[in-house]
Design an enzyme around this catalytic site. Structure first.
Site, PDB file in Angstrom:
ATOM      1  N   ALA A 636      17.509  29.571 138.622  1.00 19.56           N
ATOM      2  CA  ALA A 636      17.460  28.514 139.633  1.00 19.56           C
ATOM      3  C   ALA A 636      16.459  27.465 139.200  1.00 19.56           C
ATOM      4  O   ALA A 636      15.369  27.788 138.737  1.00 19.56           O
ATOM      5  CB  ALA A 636      17.046  29.113 140.971  1.00 19.56           C
ATOM      6  N   GLY A 637      16.864  26.192 139.328  1.00 19.01           N
ATOM      7  CA  GLY A 637      15.956  25.090 139.019  1.00 19.01           C
ATOM      8  C   GLY A 637      15.581  24.391 140.317  1.00 19.01           C
ATOM      9  O   GLY A 637      16.037  24.780 141.399  1.00 19.01           O
ATOM     10  N   PHE A 639      16.426  21.485 141.289  1.00 21.07           N
ATOM     11  CA  PHE A 639      17.493  20.676 141.895  1.00 21.07           C
ATOM     12  C   PHE A 639      18.769  21.461 142.151  1.00 21.07           C
ATOM     13  O   PHE A 639      19.717  20.936 142.724  1.00 21.07           O
ATOM     14  CB  PHE A 639      17.825  19.486 140.972  1.00 21.07           C
ATOM     15  CG  PHE A 639      16.666  18.557 140.776  1.00 21.07           C
ATOM     16  CD1 PHE A 639      15.850  18.648 139.652  1.00 21.07           C
ATOM     17  CD2 PHE A 639      16.369  17.592 141.737  1.00 21.07           C
ATOM     18  CE1 PHE A 639      14.780  17.792 139.476  1.00 21.07           C
ATOM     19  CE2 PHE A 639      15.301  16.734 141.562  1.00 21.07           C
ATOM     20  CZ  PHE A 639      14.490  16.832 140.432  1.00 21.07           C
ATOM     21  N   VAL A 642      21.035  27.005 137.618  1.00 20.32           N
ATOM     22  CA  VAL A 642      21.241  26.869 136.170  1.00 20.32           C
ATOM     23  C   VAL A 642      22.292  27.914 135.796  1.00 20.32           C
ATOM     24  O   VAL A 642      22.166  29.077 136.169  1.00 20.32           O
ATOM     25  CB  VAL A 642      19.942  27.131 135.382  1.00 20.32           C
ATOM     26  CG1 VAL A 642      20.174  26.942 133.891  1.00 20.32           C
ATOM     27  CG2 VAL A 642      18.821  26.223 135.867  1.00 20.32           C
ATOM     28  N   GLU A 707      22.488  22.746 125.096  1.00 21.62           N
ATOM     29  CA  GLU A 707      22.825  23.897 124.263  1.00 21.62           C
ATOM     30  C   GLU A 707      22.350  25.167 124.969  1.00 21.62           C
ATOM     31  O   GLU A 707      21.399  25.129 125.750  1.00 21.62           O
ATOM     32  CB  GLU A 707      22.174  23.781 122.878  1.00 21.62           C
ATOM     33  CG  GLU A 707      20.683  23.899 122.880  1.00 21.62           C
ATOM     34  CD  GLU A 707      20.074  23.805 121.485  1.00 21.62           C
ATOM     35  OE1 GLU A 707      19.186  22.970 121.285  1.00 21.62           O
ATOM     36  OE2 GLU A 707      20.492  24.569 120.610  1.00 21.62           O
ATOM     37  N   TYR A 708      23.012  26.287 124.694  1.00 18.92           N
ATOM     38  CA  TYR A 708      22.682  27.531 125.373  1.00 18.92           C
ATOM     39  C   TYR A 708      21.687  28.325 124.525  1.00 18.92           C
ATOM     40  O   TYR A 708      21.830  28.431 123.314  1.00 18.92           O
ATOM     41  CB  TYR A 708      23.953  28.360 125.599  1.00 18.92           C
ATOM     42  CG  TYR A 708      23.673  29.606 126.396  1.00 18.92           C
ATOM     43  CD1 TYR A 708      23.758  30.858 125.809  1.00 18.92           C
ATOM     44  CD2 TYR A 708      23.295  29.528 127.730  1.00 18.92           C
ATOM     45  CE1 TYR A 708      23.481  32.003 126.538  1.00 18.92           C
ATOM     46  CE2 TYR A 708      23.004  30.657 128.464  1.00 18.92           C
ATOM     47  CZ  TYR A 708      23.098  31.883 127.867  1.00 18.92           C
ATOM     48  OH  TYR A 708      22.800  33.007 128.587  1.00 18.92           O
ATOM     49  N   GLU A 710      20.247  31.851 124.082  1.00 15.23           N
ATOM     50  CA  GLU A 710      20.612  33.221 124.477  1.00 15.23           C
ATOM     51  C   GLU A 710      19.454  34.036 125.044  1.00 15.23           C
ATOM     52  O   GLU A 710      19.652  34.870 125.927  1.00 15.23           O
ATOM     53  CB  GLU A 710      21.182  33.993 123.278  1.00 15.23           C
ATOM     54  CG  GLU A 710      22.477  33.493 122.731  1.00 15.23           C
ATOM     55  CD  GLU A 710      22.339  32.280 121.814  1.00 15.23           C
ATOM     56  OE1 GLU A 710      23.351  31.904 121.227  1.00 15.23           O
ATOM     57  OE2 GLU A 710      21.243  31.696 121.699  1.00 15.23           O
ATOM     58  N   ASP A 753       3.676  19.566 130.553  1.00 10.95           N
ATOM     59  CA  ASP A 753       3.876  20.893 131.145  1.00 10.95           C
ATOM     60  C   ASP A 753       4.299  21.878 130.062  1.00 10.95           C
ATOM     61  O   ASP A 753       5.230  22.662 130.233  1.00 10.95           O
ATOM     62  CB  ASP A 753       4.927  20.822 132.256  1.00 10.95           C
ATOM     63  CG  ASP A 753       4.880  22.066 133.151  1.00 10.95           C
ATOM     64  OD1 ASP A 753       3.932  22.870 133.010  1.00 10.95           O
ATOM     65  OD2 ASP A 753       5.798  22.233 133.973  1.00 10.95           O
ATOM     66  N   ASN A 758       8.388  27.127 129.685  1.00  9.27           N
ATOM     67  CA  ASN A 758       9.209  25.949 129.417  1.00  9.27           C
ATOM     68  C   ASN A 758       9.685  25.882 127.967  1.00  9.27           C
ATOM     69  O   ASN A 758      10.120  24.840 127.497  1.00  9.27           O
ATOM     70  CB  ASN A 758       8.439  24.680 129.774  1.00  9.27           C
ATOM     71  CG  ASN A 758       8.286  24.561 131.277  1.00  9.27           C
ATOM     72  OD1 ASN A 758       9.153  25.053 132.011  1.00  9.27           O
ATOM     73  ND2 ASN A 758       7.198  23.979 131.731  1.00  9.27           N
TER      74      ASN A 758
HETATM   75  O1  ACK Z   1      14.176  32.918 131.635  1.00 10.22           O
HETATM   76  P1  ACK Z   1      15.489  32.416 131.839  1.00 10.22           P
HETATM   77  O2  ACK Z   1      16.616  33.327 131.623  1.00 10.22           O
HETATM   78  O3  ACK Z   1      15.760  31.046 131.030  1.00 10.22           O
HETATM   79  O4  ACK Z   1      15.566  31.723 133.291  1.00 10.22           O
HETATM   80  C1  ACK Z   1      15.447  30.365 133.249  1.00 10.22           C
HETATM   81  C2  ACK Z   1      16.452  29.724 134.189  1.00 10.22           C
HETATM   82  O5  ACK Z   1      17.505  29.201 133.397  1.00 10.22           O
HETATM   83  C3  ACK Z   1      15.852  28.588 135.014  1.00 10.22           C
HETATM   84  O6  ACK Z   1      15.358  27.608 134.176  1.00 10.22           O
HETATM   85  C4  ACK Z   1      17.329  29.588 132.074  1.00 10.22           C
HETATM   86  N1  ACK Z   1      17.695  28.471 131.240  1.00 10.22           N
HETATM   87  C5  ACK Z   1      17.372  27.183 131.398  1.00 10.22           C
HETATM   88  N2  ACK Z   1      17.896  26.466 130.394  1.00 10.22           N
HETATM   89  C6  ACK Z   1      18.581  27.314 129.608  1.00 10.22           C
HETATM   90  C7  ACK Z   1      19.332  27.164 128.420  1.00 10.22           C
HETATM   91  N3  ACK Z   1      19.478  26.002 127.822  1.00 10.22           N
HETATM   92  N4  ACK Z   1      19.900  28.253 127.884  1.00 10.22           N
HETATM   93  C8  ACK Z   1      19.746  29.447 128.478  1.00 10.22           C
HETATM   94  N5  ACK Z   1      19.046  29.646 129.608  1.00 10.22           N
HETATM   95  C9  ACK Z   1      18.472  28.587 130.155  1.00 10.22           C
HETATM   96  C10 ACK Z   1      15.885  29.937 131.870  1.00 10.22           C
END
Ligand code: ACK
Length: 990
Positions: A636-637, A639, A642, A707-708, A710, A753, A758
């Site tokens: 969750a972000g 806004f 996610v 981009e994702y 993992e 930040d 992040n």
């Molecule tokens: O620790 P996480 O799994 O990695 O939980 C946070 C969540 O979304 C809220 O920010 C995940 N997240 C954010 N951007 C990405 C991304 N580009 N690829 C994979 N996970 C992401 C982040």
């Protein structure tokens, strides 16, 4: 007594009782007997003249072996001349002979009633002849050798007994030249018994010295030595010709030179003997055979070397004494850092070096594509222009940089550790493989600019597309300025195609121009500067002298045009930010003091756009929602949610993406702020910055697609994998973050930040900086806390000057980087544990700093401290941080020196002024600087050896002794566990 005196038995008796022990002599090896009267057990057959002179008498020695002696004792008569002559004695090779006589002689005083002239000597003589003359004897032919007198004679005891003493006399005779000789004994009236006569010559006997044999050698008669050459014994060979000298005394002197045993033979008792099975000797020399080295054997005697066991090898040039070895195992922990179309590959040494030190690494590059028909991978070698720095093979270091790869292409790199025997065992070779996909790369420079048409105030230009566009060219940027103005004021134009017409130029003026292409990856390099001149006014002047009116009209028209152009430019200046541009040509004009250096891109704050949606579309690609498939919610972000999903763009491969959504019911400001992140992210293109794929703004929900990654965010990822990475892996991650931050600071972007939460991590452990918002620090971050001045700031990560007066700079980002470094090295520990924000601000202000995480390399802790310098200009620049980390990666040994974690000054933080704390021996000492006094008391006096108890200590136990803060509890427990495992593996430090 007279008859006794003349009795042979008397003499024999005396001989038996007195002399025999002296006869048990073993003659020296260097003496060769020519005659030994004792050796003859029968009659000697010597000749006596006259026959009543010398008498031959038989006797026995102590073994009752018969011996022959001669005696004469005609002292009662005058004029004695009694001769005794030996048989003919062949000379053999002797030049000089020795005559040894053993005899008894009675002194005349001891003989009562001597009538004749009693003598106490006899003569020794010889005669040389070439043949045996039988019984023929002539006194005068004989040459006298000497008169022999007794050293000892009869002596008389107190009791009146007579004791006969044996005399031994030796005389030398030579040089002899004839084939043989006779000896003669002349008695002239003595009482003498000749017990034995030995004639011998001396030789240097056969001998072996220094593995060379020397034959029997007869010395010369003179004083000179005989030089004799030796011959090497069997299975040996001359090292230096062996020689010795034979002295006249029959002694070997001065050995020179030597022989050495052949290969497979060793010296034993002056001979060369074969090596036994299980041993070998590969060289000449008088060393012993050696035992076969590890992983080799010899089943036969006399082996020159041992044969390697199965799957073990010996490289050419390996000495026979070296163990047999095998190829190394594969390198480990391959890390790839992709930078556009380059990749840095790093790896760790193989676990098993195969027993050799000559390890090098080779990297093979393959381009792999999956075959859609059967899903298999088809690989081909990379193009020959792919460059490896420093090279692809024979690498001594565990890193290589591969450049000039194709953009957006899958590559597989096979990294092999090789040693001297790898080529002998191709079937045993192992390699580590890593597959990467290259990123976007900016296009190469535009070339071939040419003028098509020139007028007095315009020019038409054309150029060639960049040789390597590395993507679809979105447009070209044409920057031009008057030559004389020297770039203080210039105009920028954009064109879609490879040609443009520049209007509104001054006539007869020289201009300079540069063109660069832009793709989704950003701008390429600028072309070389191109110069053109507009046509002069005269070209358009009317030739008729009388056309004054026309001239005035034209001048007015030109003035009007110029005015219009001026107005246009001015209006353009004012409106360039707010007005939307012509789709094909967008004109930006930068006046004095608002310049960008060519080639260096600068971050543009989306706030400076009046219409933020214009900024979004300037920097982000609009995606069609139908190309996006959402799979699941991953977080969750601020806004909205996610999600993870897939993006399939027309004629492109489907890729995994993260999708940030803007939840319904948003305000305009929220939409703007949400999309501002995409406007920022879209300006970046770096392997360690999260890549923006595009945005969806024309349909709902509004989305930002990236981009994702993992492995999600770095802090939770590290907590999940506590203590599971090698130092080099952690440094590799840190290097990526630093490299991304260098890129941002070069662009002029301050993150504000930077924190492990992040940073996102992909499946290759590549870390990328993410979370770019404008008001994000204030709104989005759960760590954000309101400061006294009203702003919301992530206190634990923020530099003091940014907390105190909002001075956010790349230097304050460097402070935050130091905290990230601490988070990484402590596997996601919370900085300052559960201390309150107020306590953190106070402690940091007073000069206290976080202590080194457990097992933290000293260099990394030093880097943290440098990042936490109060004076922000003293903090390292990101460029320096990258280079420090690169050095560490190149020299991983330096990671082994750990910072001192056994000391914890007050507040669990290190006082910067007292960093050198002596190491301590007891748990009490270790605890001493801690605030947790009851804890110290509980442990004082307990030495490290009490580890069983220590290892079982839990956080509950610590609570009981007063350590109530979770952070310290965890640290102490983990330190105790580490201590326990160390002591189990080695001696206990007491
Ligand atoms: O620790 P996480 O799994 O990695 O939980 C946070 C969540 O979304 C809220 O920010 C995940 N997240 C954010 N951007 C990405 C991304 N580009 N690829 C994979 N996970 C992401 C982040």
């Amino acid at each position: 007594m007279d008859c006794d005196l003349r009795s042979p038995l008397f003499l024999i008796h005396l001989f038996m009782s007195t002399f025999l022990p002296a006869l048990c002599v073993i003659y020296p090896l260097n003496e060769v007997n020519l005659l030994d009267s004792k050796a003859s057990q029968g009659e000697l057959g010597w000749i006596s003249y006259p026959s009543h002179g010398w008498e031959e008498i038989s006797g026995v020695d102590e073994h009752y072996t018969p011996i022959r002696t001669f005696q004469v004792c005609n002292v009662m008569e005058y004029s004695q001349n009694n001769w005794l002559r030996t048989n003919w004695i062949p000379r053999q090779s002797a030049q000089k002979i020795y005559v040894e006589l053993k005899f008894t002689l009675r002194d005349c005083n001891s003989i009562p009633l001597v009538l004749g002239t009693c003598k106490e000597t006899f003569n020794l003589l010889y005669l040389e002849t070439d043949d045996d003359q039988g019984s023929h004897f002539r006194e005068h032919q004989y040459l006298k050798i000497d008169t022999i007198a007794a050293d000892e004679s009869f002596t008389q005891t107190d009791l009146g007994d007579r004791i006969l003493k044996l005399n031994i006399e030796v005389r030398e005779v030579g040089p002899l030249t004839k084939k043989g000789f006779y000896l003669a004994f002349q008695d002239v009236g003595a009482c003498v018994a000749l017990v034995s006569v030995r004639v011998y010559f001396k030789k240097c006997p056969y001998t072996v010295r220094n593995l060379a044999s020397f034959p029997d050698t007869v010395p010369m008669d003179s004083q000179s030595l005989v030089e004799v050459k030796g011959s090497c014994v069997n299975h040996s060979k001359e090292e230096e010709p062996p020689r010795m000298y034979c002295s006249t005394e029959g002694e070997w002197l001065v050995p020179i030179g030597k022989c050495l045993c052949n290969q497979g033979y060793e010296e034993r008792s002056s001979t060369c003997q074969t090596c036994r099975a299980g041993f070998y000797k590969s060289g000449f020399g008088n060393t012993e055979c050696s035992k076969c080295p590890p992983h080799s054997f010899s089943h036969h005697e006399g082996s020159l070397h041992c044969v390697c066991e199965k799957n073990y090898f010996r490289a050419e040039g390996d000495p026979a004494s070296m163990s047999c070895t095998r190829p190394p195992s594969a390198p480990r922990n391959v890390i790839s850092s992709i930078n556009e179309t380059s990749v840095i590959l790093e790896w760790s040494w193989p676990d098993n070096t195969g027993g050799r030190r000559d390890i090098t690494f080779a990297v093979l590059c393959k381009r792999c594509r999956s075959v859609p028909a059967d899903g298999s991978q088809r690989c081909e070698p990379c193009r020959s222009n792919v460059r490896f720095v420093p090279r692809a093979t024979g690498l001594y270091n565990t890193t290589v940089t591969v450049t000039d790869l194709l953009a957006h292409t899958n590559y597989t790199f096979e990294i092999e550790a090789q040693n001297g025997v790898s080529s002998l065992a191709p079937q045993m070779r192992q390699y580590a493989a890593v597959t990467i996909t290259t990123n976007q790369a900016a296009p190469s420079a535009v070339s071939g600019i040419r003028k098509e048409k020139t007028t007095r105030n315009s020019v038409s230009l054309a150029w060639q597309e960049p040789e390597r566009p590395n993507g679809i060219i979105l447009d070209y940027e044409i920057k031009y300025y008057e030559k004389e103005e020297q770039e203080t004021s210039y105009t920028i134009l954009r064109a879609r195609g490879c040609n443009v017409t520049l209007g509104g130029l001054k006539p007869n003026t020289a201009y300079l121009l540069q063109i660069r292409a832009r793709t989704a990856a950003g701008y390429g390099a600028s072309s070389t500067t191109f110069q053109f001149e507009t046509s002069p006014d005269s070209a358009f002047s009317i030739s008729s002298e009388s056309s004054q009116v026309v001239l005035i009209a034209i001048s007015s028209a030109v003035a009007i045009i110029l005015l219009t152009v001026l107005l246009y430019v001015l209006i353009g200046r004012v409106c360039c930010r707010s007005k939307s541009k012509h789709p094909d040509e967008k004109r930006l004009h930068f006046g004095n003091g608002h310049l960008r250096l060519p080639g260096i891109r600068t971050y543009i704050d989306p706030h400076t756009y009046e219409d933020p949606s214009q900024a979004v579309h300037e920097f982000a690609k609009e995606l069609d929602a139908s190309c996006i498939a959402i799979d699941k919610v991953v977080g969750a972000g601020e806004f909205g949610e996610v999600c993870s999903g897939r993006l399939r763009l027309p004629s492109k491969k489907e890729i995994c993406v993260a999708i940030k959504t803007l939840k319904g019911g948003y305000t305009d400001k929220q939409r703007r702020d949400f999309l501002a992140e995409a406007s920022i992210m879209g300006q970046f293109d770096h392997p360690n910055i999260i890549r923006l794929e595009g945005v969806v703004t024309r349909s709902k929900p509004v989305m930002i697609v990236t981009e994702y990654m993992e492995n999600g965010s770095l802090d939770s990822f590290l907590r999940k994998h506590d203590a599971q990475f090698t130092g080099i892996q952690l440094v590799g991650m840190l290097r990526g973050i630093a490299s991304g931050m260098k890129y941002l600071s070069d662009m002029g972007y301050v993150h504000r930040d930077l924190a492990a939460r992040n940073i996102l991590v992909n499946s290759n452990l590549v870390c990328k900086v993410s979370d770019f918002g404008l008001s994000r620090v204030l709104e989005d971050d759960p760590e954000g806390a309101y400061t006294t001045r009203g702003g919301k700031i992530p206190i634990r990560w923020t530099a003091p000057e940014a907390i105190a007066y909002r001075k956010f700079t790349s230097a304050s980002d460097a402070w935050s980087y130091g905290i990230v470094l601490w988070e990484v090295m402590s596997y996601g520990e919370r900085p300052y544990w559960e201390m309150s924000n107020q306590d953190v601000i106070k402690a940091v202000d007073e000069g206290y700093r976080l202590p080194p995480p457990m097992d933290c390399p000293a260099t990394l802790y030093q880097l943290m401290l440098d990042c936490w310098q109060k004076e922000r200009n003293n903090r390292p620049k990101f460029e320096q941080i990258v280079s420090i980390l690169d050095k560490l990666i190149r020299n991983p040994g330096s990671l082994k020196i750990t910072a001192n974690t056994t000391s914890r000054p007050a507040n669990l933080l290190l006082d910067r002024s007292s960093l050198e704390v002596p190491s301590m021996g007891t748990m009490g000492d270790w605890m001493d600087p801690m605030r947790t006094l009851p804890c110290k008391e509980a442990f004082s006096g307990v030495s490290y050896s009490s580890c069983d108890t220590i290892a079982k200590t839990s956080t509950e136990d610590l609570k009981k002794v007063g350590v109530t803060i979770v952070g310290p509890q965890k640290k102490i427990v983990s330190s105790l566990k580490a201590l326990d495992s160390n002591t189990k593996n080695g001696p206990v430090p007491v």
